[in-house]
Motif scaffolding. Sequence first.
Motif, mmCIF file in Angstrom:
data_model
loop_
_atom_site.group_PDB
_atom_site.id
_atom_site.type_symbol
_atom_site.label_atom_id
_atom_site.label_comp_id
_atom_site.label_asym_id
_atom_site.label_seq_id
_atom_site.Cartn_x
_atom_site.Cartn_y
_atom_site.Cartn_z
ATOM 1 N N SER A 156 0.819 -1.213 0.000
ATOM 2 C CA SER A 156 0.000 0.000 0.000
ATOM 3 C C SER A 156 0.855 1.267 0.000
ATOM 4 O O SER A 156 0.361 2.363 -0.271
ATOM 5 N N ALA A 157 2.159 1.125 0.310
ATOM 6 C CA ALA A 157 3.096 2.247 0.250
ATOM 7 C C ALA A 157 3.786 2.327 -1.104
ATOM 8 O O ALA A 157 4.779 3.048 -1.258
ATOM 9 N N GLY A 158 3.274 1.591 -2.078
ATOM 10 C CA GLY A 158 3.791 1.665 -3.441
ATOM 11 C C GLY A 158 4.831 0.625 -3.801
ATOM 12 O O GLY A 158 5.367 0.634 -4.907
ATOM 13 N N TYR A 159 5.124 -0.297 -2.881
ATOM 14 C CA TYR A 159 6.127 -1.320 -3.151
ATOM 15 C C TYR A 159 5.536 -2.497 -3.928
ATOM 16 O O TYR A 159 4.344 -2.798 -3.814
ATOM 17 N N GLN A 160 6.388 -3.167 -4.698
ATOM 18 C CA GLN A 160 6.030 -4.377 -5.423
ATOM 19 C C GLN A 160 6.993 -5.487 -5.031
ATOM 20 O O GLN A 160 8.133 -5.233 -4.622
ATOM 21 N N TYR A 161 6.539 -6.724 -5.169
ATOM 22 C CA TYR A 161 7.428 -7.844 -4.879
ATOM 23 C C TYR A 161 8.620 -7.836 -5.832
ATOM 24 O O TYR A 161 8.473 -7.699 -7.042
ATOM 25 N N GLN A 162 9.809 -7.977 -5.259
ATOM 26 C CA GLN A 162 11.011 -8.180 -6.055
ATOM 27 C C GLN A 162 11.319 -9.673 -6.158
ATOM 28 O O GLN A 162 11.650 -10.182 -7.223
ATOM 29 N N ALA A 163 11.209 -10.361 -5.036
ATOM 30 C CA ALA A 163 11.436 -11.807 -5.004
ATOM 31 C C ALA A 163 10.998 -12.340 -3.651
ATOM 32 O O ALA A 163 10.897 -11.599 -2.672
ATOM 33 N N LYS A 164 10.748 -13.651 -3.613
ATOM 34 C CA LYS A 164 10.459 -14.338 -2.363
ATOM 35 C C LYS A 164 11.517 -15.416 -2.164
ATOM 36 O O LYS A 164 11.850 -16.148 -3.104
ATOM 37 N N TRP A 165 12.027 -15.483 -0.941
ATOM 38 C CA TRP A 165 13.118 -16.391 -0.602
ATOM 39 C C TRP A 165 12.682 -17.313 0.538
ATOM 40 O O TRP A 165 11.922 -16.923 1.409
ATOM 41 N N SER A 166 13.229 -18.501 0.549
ATOM 42 C CA SER A 166 13.011 -19.431 1.660
ATOM 43 C C SER A 166 14.366 -19.984 2.092
ATOM 44 O O SER A 166 15.249 -20.198 1.258
ATOM 45 N N ARG A 167 14.520 -20.198 3.411
ATOM 46 C CA ARG A 167 15.785 -20.736 3.899
ATOM 47 C C ARG A 167 15.593 -21.380 5.254
ATOM 48 O O ARG A 167 14.638 -21.094 5.977
ATOM 49 N N GLU A 168 16.537 -22.233 5.604
ATOM 50 C CA GLU A 168 16.660 -22.794 6.939
ATOM 51 C C GLU A 168 17.955 -22.255 7.532
ATOM 52 O O GLU A 168 18.996 -22.283 6.877
ATOM 53 N N ARG A 169 17.891 -21.750 8.750
ATOM 54 C CA ARG A 169 19.036 -21.054 9.350
ATOM 55 C C ARG A 169 19.430 -21.658 10.686
ATOM 56 O O ARG A 169 18.579 -21.994 11.509
ATOM 57 N N GLU A 170 20.743 -21.784 10.897
ATOM 58 C CA GLU A 170 21.309 -22.095 12.201
ATOM 59 C C GLU A 170 22.172 -20.906 12.619
ATOM 60 O O GLU A 170 22.998 -20.429 11.829
ATOM 61 N N GLU A 171 22.001 -20.437 13.851
ATOM 62 C CA GLU A 171 22.725 -19.272 14.340
ATOM 63 C C GLU A 171 23.722 -19.707 15.412
ATOM 64 O O GLU A 171 23.350 -20.365 16.384
ATOM 65 N N TYR A 172 24.982 -19.333 15.210
ATOM 66 C CA TYR A 172 26.058 -19.692 16.127
ATOM 67 C C TYR A 172 26.676 -18.434 16.726
ATOM 68 O O TYR A 172 26.688 -17.370 16.098
ATOM 69 N N VAL A 173 27.182 -18.567 17.944
ATOM 70 C CA VAL A 173 28.034 -17.540 18.544
ATOM 71 C C VAL A 173 29.453 -18.089 18.526
ATOM 72 O O VAL A 173 29.735 -19.142 19.109
ATOM 73 N N TYR A 174 30.330 -17.371 17.815
ATOM 74 C CA TYR A 174 31.721 -17.800 17.675
ATOM 75 C C TYR A 174 32.635 -16.627 18.020
ATOM 76 O O TYR A 174 32.648 -15.608 17.316
ATOM 77 N N LYS A 175 33.348 -16.733 19.127
ATOM 78 C CA LYS A 175 34.277 -15.690 19.564
ATOM 79 C C LYS A 175 33.623 -14.301 19.544
ATOM 80 O O LYS A 175 34.141 -13.364 18.946
ATOM 81 N N ASN A 176 32.486 -14.207 20.178
ATOM 82 C CA ASN A 176 31.763 -12.935 20.313
ATOM 83 C C ASN A 176 31.259 -12.360 19.001
ATOM 84 O O ASN A 176 30.930 -11.166 18.917
ATOM 85 N N SER A 177 31.166 -13.176 17.980
ATOM 86 C CA SER A 177 30.555 -12.785 16.708
ATOM 87 C C SER A 177 29.402 -13.736 16.405
ATOM 88 O O SER A 177 29.347 -14.851 16.929
ATOM 89 N N ASN A 178 28.493 -13.280 15.572
ATOM 90 C CA ASN A 178 27.385 -14.122 15.139
ATOM 91 C C ASN A 178 27.727 -14.740 13.794
ATOM 92 O O ASN A 178 28.174 -14.042 12.879
#
Length: 224
Positions: free
Chosen positions: A129-151
């Motif tokens: 409604s703000a004038g945007y259109q779909y550019q693409a749709k993505w799907s993924r499976e993610r695992e998040e790790y903490v390694y030496k104070n970084s993500n």
Amino acid sequence: MAHVEVEIKSLLGEKANADKLKDKMCSLDPECACVASNKQLNHYFEGGDIYKLYEKTEHLFKGEQHEKFKKITDKGSDFSVRTRQKDEEVLLVVKASIDEGDSANTVSRLEFEEPACIGLDDLDALVRSAGYQYQAKWSREREEYVYKNSNVCIDRNAGYGYLAEFEKVVPDGTDVQEVRKEIESLMAEVGALELPQDRLARMFEHYNKNWSDYYGTEKTFVIE
């Protein structure tokens, strides 16, 4: 306070390479751990007006969330707008470039990512409604790790295959070049190679043109 996301991507491709990276991180950092895993749907948008988007969606955010949204709208440029469903949670994501790259794939950027408390289809409707259109749709499976104070996020993406994102989120005003050097050092010690921005741009363009062939599937492609 707005935050800056400093992120470098590494294309892993095959599952064996992702497993090798996990093993390497755990061998170098005994405290390395997977802190979250989730399935995501990400809808990217183009066109539109960031100020209209703010007007259409500001009622969804309160307090600090609202202030962060206002600040990135006023201060940012070259906006990347997307909606995300992470398991059952739905979020509005707005990113703005602060270096030479574009806001979708750049290394350093302002970031707003907050839960919207409505359904994905309803949030998409507000964005459109703000004038945007779909550019693409993505799907993924993610695992998040903490390694030496970084993500470190290890993703299995439709189209791209396995991809690692090494990331630090720091307060606006931090020396992002110094943070980038820290990330590069971490990547070097685990043998992760940075995915060049020009190749990433070609991959991104190919996916955007053909996203309906990949979204929700395990199909991948190789773009040099």
